[in-house]
Write an enzyme that holds these catalytic residues in place. Structure first.
Site, PDB file in Angstrom:
ATOM      1  N   GLU A  66       7.324 -37.837  31.703  1.00  0.00           N
ATOM      2  CA  GLU A  66       7.596 -36.828  32.732  1.00  0.00           C
ATOM      3  C   GLU A  66       7.370 -37.385  34.136  1.00  0.00           C
ATOM      4  OE1 GLU A  66       6.030 -33.072  29.960  1.00  0.00           O
ATOM      5  OE2 GLU A  66       5.028 -33.576  31.842  1.00  0.00           O
ATOM      6  N   ASP A  79      -9.364 -43.829  23.043  1.00  0.00           N
ATOM      7  CA  ASP A  79     -10.505 -44.149  22.196  1.00  0.00           C
ATOM      8  C   ASP A  79     -10.233 -43.731  20.748  1.00  0.00           C
ATOM      9  OD1 ASP A  79     -13.402 -44.967  22.095  1.00  0.00           O
ATOM     10  OD2 ASP A  79     -13.636 -42.906  21.407  1.00  0.00           O
TER      11      ASP A  79
END
Length: 556
Positions: A264, A215
């Protein structure tokens, strides 16, 4: 208490590039499905409707904010970034939802709101209790006021929701909030803020979330001088990477750190930026070392017009190639008037209020007159055009039902802060957030066992899932067939304009799989090229493509 995340085995395996041409269904959780009858949609309600999403044929769900919130801005005022609002569910139910979606072959993207927190967030409450200049206040943007006793704000800035952008606290300092006063802006120069959000990304990724919608992605980095510009001066500054508030170049340092977190995981987590920036600056948000994808709202802002559609598509495919990303296509979401309604109003032209349908809403949905039939017809044609394009398509809950904007909401029933902070000027966004109709009848048309948190109009029953489910001509059936065919026909991320057909009010293109799309933006039927007709947004007329209609063909 932290609840163990969903088992890693529930995470969908496969192509790490799944998002590049995905169909993504946005759920506004408070208005999707209410399982406990309190009038507010919840996670159990979403879980109960996963078979519906599976039959619809979407690849992923984008879940709008579900965090603890006072709802000063529809959940975009977040109290706790690592929990679920008790009115919506629990972390255990969130894990259940993730597992159920993944079992159905549907991935999950969640909203992250990093520009600001709620004023109820523990960090902001600690800031209020701490003195000026404290580490607690440094997580946000506090300033001394002007005037003899600091009684004037640091600048005369106006918030995006209307009213002042600075609010004074008990000890006399002021804090910045670019949105509602209940949404204080974070200070992203503070390393503690940056570290905490990286941990939030890991928290949800560990629970099986596949990606994030960011956002106000262009608003995090700020560089505020001791002497702040006026609002008039701020408005005149170029947004070229060095604006003190918006789309600064250094915001991408934050997203480079986030990319390290995303990578990751196997497959890497994905992200899409909500960045209202100049078009030539959008590509950097979508770069592979940043968020990876950025919303393109250009079709959402266009009239139903062949020339506009062609120019927008060509431009955005070129832009996506610059970043190595894929583009996105959007017609409706939780912030704008539904496109079935926009297309039934006069062309927007240069008037921003008209193009968002706000003028119509402010008149109570009476002026100018809405042609609901042509609006829906154009919306169906535009959707088939969109779903045939290379890139990912973001669909907003209820558009598959052909829902129109709800204009008839009494002032006392409205919830959007933009309505209350700008009475008579902006009617707000409640009209596209009205809870979905699932059945023809009932106190909330099957949304829940009681009344819905926003009033639903009587005409909702005829647009409900139940009313459309077995009707082969319904908008719901069209979406189901289109999404199934899209999976079958989708190929690489290129298209070729068919120049011999794309003349006047007709736009046609082909994909390498032999998939041909023809849209008639005009008022008269046109001939179709040779080929097998696979799907049309409205019935053909004597073998010809009628006005405001799209056809999919397999080339001869």
């Amino acid at each position: 208490m932290t609840i163990a995340p969903a088992p890693a085995a529930t995470i969908l395996a496969g192509d790490a590039d799944w998002w590049r041409q995905a169909s993504v269904y946005q759920i506004y959780p408070r208005s999707f499905a209410d399982a406990n009858g309190d009038g507010i949609g919840d996670l159990k309600g979403i879980i109960s409707r996963i078979p519906y999403l599976s039959e619809l044929g979407v690849d992923a769900v984008w879940l709008s904010p579900f965090y603890p919130s006072a709802l000063a801005d529809g959940g975009y005022d977040v109290d706790d970034y690592r929990d679920v609002d008790p009115k919506i569910g629990t972390l255990a139910e969130f894990d259940e939802m993730v597992a159920a979606l993944h079992t159905a072959g549907i991935r999950l993207i969640v909203d992250i709101v990093p520009n600001h927190s709620s004023d109820r967030h523990e960090w902001f409450q600690a800031a209020l209790a701490a003195p000026a200049g404290s580490p607690e206040r440094d997580r946000y943007i506090f300033r001394d006021g002007k005037g003899e006793n600091g009684e004037l704000p640091p600048a005369d800035w106006t918030s995006i929701f209307g009213g002042p952008a600075w609010t004074r606290v008990a000890d006399g300092q002021w804090y910045l909030h670019n949105f509602a006063p209940e949404q204080p802006d974070f200070n992203w120069r503070n390393e503690e803020v940056r570290q905490d959000f990286r941990e939030t990304l890991r928290f949800w990724s560990d629970r099986g979330v596949d990606g994030f919608r960011i956002d106000v992605a262009h608003g995090l980095a700020k560089d505020l001088a001791d002497e702040l510009p006026s609002q008039a001066e701020l408005d005149e500054l170029p947004k070229d990477g060095f604006h003190p508030m918006w789309d600064r170049d250094d915001v991408h340092e934050i997203y480079a750190e986030w990319r390290e977190v995303f990578d990751e995981y196997d497959p890497p987590r994905i992200a899409v930026a909500e960045a209202w920036v100049e078009a030539d600056r959008r590509a950097r948000y979508a770069s592979a070392d940043g968020l990876g994808q950025a919303f393109n709202f250009d079709l959402l802002e266009a009239d139903f017009d062949a020339d506009q559609f062609r120019e927008i598509v060509s431009f955005n495919l070129d832009l996506a190639a610059q970043s190595g990303s894929s583009t996105t296509w959007v017609f409706s979401n939780h912030d704008v008037v539904r496109h079935a309604t926009r297309y039934g109003l006069p062309p927007r032209g240069a008037d921003k209020e008209v193009k968002q349908g706000k003028e119509w809403l402010l008149s109570g949905g009476s002026e100018p007159a809405l042609d609901a039939e042509i609006g829906l017809r154009r919306a169906r044609a535009a959707t088939l055009f969109e779903l045939a394009l290379p890139g990912s398509a973001y669909l907003y809950q209820g558009e598959e039902l052909g829902l129109h904007e709800v204009a008839e909401i009494a002032p006392e029933a409205r919830q959007d802060p933009t309505f209350f902070r700008s009475p008579g000027e902006d009617v707000g966004r409640d009209g596209c957030r009205v809870p979905l109709p699932w059945t023809r009848e009932g106190s909330s048309f099957g949304f829940g066992s009681g009344d819905a948190h926003l009033p639903q109009p009587e005409w909702f029953g005829a647009s409900s899932v139940e009313a459309q489910d077995d009707d082969p001509s319904s908008t719901l059936s069209l979406y189901r067939r289109a999404l199934a065919l899209r999976h079958e026909l989708q190929s690489d991320e290129t298209l070729e304009w068919l120049e011999e057909i794309s003349t006047g009010n007709v736009l046609a293109f082909s994909r390498p799989s032999g998939w041909v799309t023809v849209t008639n933006f005009g008022d008269e039927p046109v001939d179709l090229p040779a080929g097998e007709v696979l799907l049309t947004s409205a019935p053909l007329e004597d073998g010809r493509l009628p006005a405001a209609t799209t056809a999919w063909l397999r080339a001869a």
